[in-house]
Design an enzyme around this catalytic site. Structure first.
Site, PDB file in Angstrom:
ATOM      1  N   VAL A   1      25.366  28.359 -14.847  1.00 23.13           N
ATOM      2  CA  VAL A   1      23.949  28.180 -15.180  1.00 23.13           C
ATOM      3  C   VAL A   1      23.703  27.172 -16.290  1.00 23.13           C
ATOM      4  O   VAL A   1      22.555  26.806 -16.536  1.00 23.13           O
ATOM      5  CB  VAL A   1      23.295  29.524 -15.567  1.00 23.13           C
ATOM      6  CG1 VAL A   1      23.271  30.462 -14.381  1.00 23.13           C
ATOM      7  CG2 VAL A   1      23.981  30.163 -16.760  1.00 23.13           C
ATOM      8  N   TYR A   2      24.747  26.710 -16.978  1.00 23.58           N
ATOM      9  CA  TYR A   2      24.522  25.722 -18.022  1.00 23.58           C
ATOM     10  C   TYR A   2      24.041  24.419 -17.384  1.00 23.58           C
ATOM     11  O   TYR A   2      24.763  23.752 -16.650  1.00 23.58           O
ATOM     12  CB  TYR A   2      25.805  25.460 -18.820  1.00 23.58           C
ATOM     13  CG  TYR A   2      26.296  26.617 -19.659  1.00 23.58           C
ATOM     14  CD1 TYR A   2      25.544  27.770 -19.831  1.00 23.58           C
ATOM     15  CD2 TYR A   2      27.526  26.553 -20.303  1.00 23.58           C
ATOM     16  CE1 TYR A   2      25.998  28.822 -20.602  1.00 23.58           C
ATOM     17  CE2 TYR A   2      27.991  27.605 -21.088  1.00 23.58           C
ATOM     18  CZ  TYR A   2      27.225  28.740 -21.229  1.00 23.58           C
ATOM     19  OH  TYR A   2      27.677  29.788 -21.994  1.00 23.58           O
ATOM     20  N   SER A   3      22.786  24.088 -17.672  1.00 26.73           N
ATOM     21  CA  SER A   3      22.142  22.897 -17.088  1.00 26.73           C
ATOM     22  C   SER A   3      22.273  22.884 -15.570  1.00 26.73           C
ATOM     23  O   SER A   3      22.488  21.832 -14.947  1.00 26.73           O
ATOM     24  CB  SER A   3      22.714  21.612 -17.692  1.00 26.73           C
ATOM     25  OG  SER A   3      22.311  21.491 -19.042  1.00 26.73           O
ATOM     26  N   ALA A   4      22.128  24.073 -14.958  1.00 29.89           N
ATOM     27  CA  ALA A   4      22.124  24.210 -13.492  1.00 29.89           C
ATOM     28  C   ALA A   4      23.355  23.577 -12.844  1.00 29.89           C
ATOM     29  O   ALA A   4      23.268  22.888 -11.834  1.00 29.89           O
ATOM     30  CB  ALA A   4      20.839  23.613 -12.912  1.00 29.89           C
ATOM     31  N   GLY A   5      24.533  23.809 -13.446  1.00 33.80           N
ATOM     32  CA  GLY A   5      25.778  23.286 -12.895  1.00 33.80           C
ATOM     33  C   GLY A   5      26.195  21.948 -13.453  1.00 33.80           C
ATOM     34  O   GLY A   5      27.344  21.509 -13.248  1.00 33.80           O
TER      35      GLY A   5
END
Length: 345
Positions: free
Chosen positions: A61-65
């Site tokens: 989930v960090y920056s949507a991958g």
């Protein structure tokens, strides 16, 4: 750089781990953390490797991958076996009820997605990013065990579990002979000592190592905040972010006063002392540090280069002590029956 066992597993990890939540900045939430690109990430990673820190933590989930993609690109010049990669899944990744949680369906999709984004064929440490009360623990653990047996995951871990959730998970793994959680990624700092009440004794008893996130207390222990120099209203350090804990001003100032005193004795900075205090505590396998630039990173890496004395640790313990919740305050009245875990390594 000192290496420690990850819990009672056979894996050894450096006492500092570089967190890559600042990589990418492709969503509004993570843009506030940082927007490190591939070139900048490679520079930071090379600094870590030179210092003996070869452990890198990210999440789907960090920056949507995008954080995973940048990390994968930034370590591509290194032999894969020379680095340790930690990533996570559980939180929503896309729309729909099956794009979240710790179900077999969601984990299978996310593990394959993380492998692709990272550009690797295995993940060294894979975490459940949070507890999913809607999925049977047996389903989650059997899925993780399948991936371990396939060689796509080396070790499994959890994050942000309660004591009963972690203990029940360990019991199920033992019952079926499945891979067990070797580590627990937790919030722990001089201004956030809840980990000590239940999870630390459990970690000692069961051999579960702690990987500490936000070891500087959501930015409150950077040395920028002290008595007479409060943070600006509405700042991340004042309020925390994404549900971060509220810390009363007077308590924070008392802790920082003690940090200032120890920093003066050691010639180290306030954040370096705050990080080193954690390294003296039982169950701690590694601290996850972050940095937006090389200067910040070099300063944080130096936190593992010295050892606080027992007296200095005690000074910080006393300044940061808080009332404990029930039933622990009751049990502490009978210390012979309920001895505290060892205070320091």
């Amino acid at each position: 750089m000192e290496f420690r066992q990850l819990g009672k597993s056979g894996l050894h990890v450096p006492v500092l781990c570089f967190g890559t939540g600042t990589f990418g900045g492709s969503t509004d939430f993570f843009k506030a953390w940082g927007s490190t690109d591939v070139a900048e990430a490679r520079e930071l990673i090379d600094l870590c490797m030179d210092a003996g820190v070869n452990f890198f933590d990210t999440a789907d989930v960090y920056s949507a991958g995008h954080s995973e993609e940048i990390l994968g690109a930034a370590i591509a010049h290194l032999p894969r076996e020379s680095v340790l990669i930690s990533t996570k899944a559980t939180f929503p990744f896309g729309e729909g009820p099956n794009n979240q949680g710790s179900s077999r369906a969601h984990l299978t999709k996310q593990i394959h997605g993380s492998l692709k984004r990272l550009g690797t064929d295995y993940i060294d440490v894979f975490h459940m990013h949070g507890f999913d009360a809607n999925t049977p623990m047996e389903e989650t653990l059997s899925t993780l065990d399948d991936f371990v047996r396939q060689g796509k995951i080396r070790y499994i871990a959890c994050s942000n579990f309660s004591g009963w959730q972690l203990q029940r998970s360990l019991d199920i793994s033992a019952q079926y002979g499945w891979a067990r959680y070797a580590a627990h990624q937790v919030y722990y700092s001089l201004v956030g000592r809840d980990y000590e009440h239940e999870l630390m004794p459990l970690g000692i008893a069961e051999g579960v190592g702690a990987l500490v996130w936000s070891p500087l207390g959501w930015g409150r222990l950077t040395g920028k905040i002290r008595r007479g120099q409060p943070p600006a209203e509405g700042s991340r350090a004042k309020e925390g972010t994404a549900g971060g804990p509220v810390v009363e001003d007077e308590y924070l100032y008392t802790v920082v006063d003690a940090l200032d005193a120890v920093a003066g004795e050691t010639g180290k900075s306030v954040p370096q002392v705050a990080l080193n205090w954690l390294l003296r505590k039982p169950t701690i396998s590694s601290l996850i540090i972050g940095a937006r630039n090389a200067e910040q990173l070099k300063a944080n890496l130096a936190a593992a280069s010295f050892t606080l004395s027992t007296e200095q640790v005690q000074k910080l313990d006393q300044a940061s002590e808080r009332p404990v919740p029930y039933p622990y305050w009751h049990q502490r009245q009978f210390g012979q029956l309920n001895p505290a875990p060892p205070s320091y390594r």
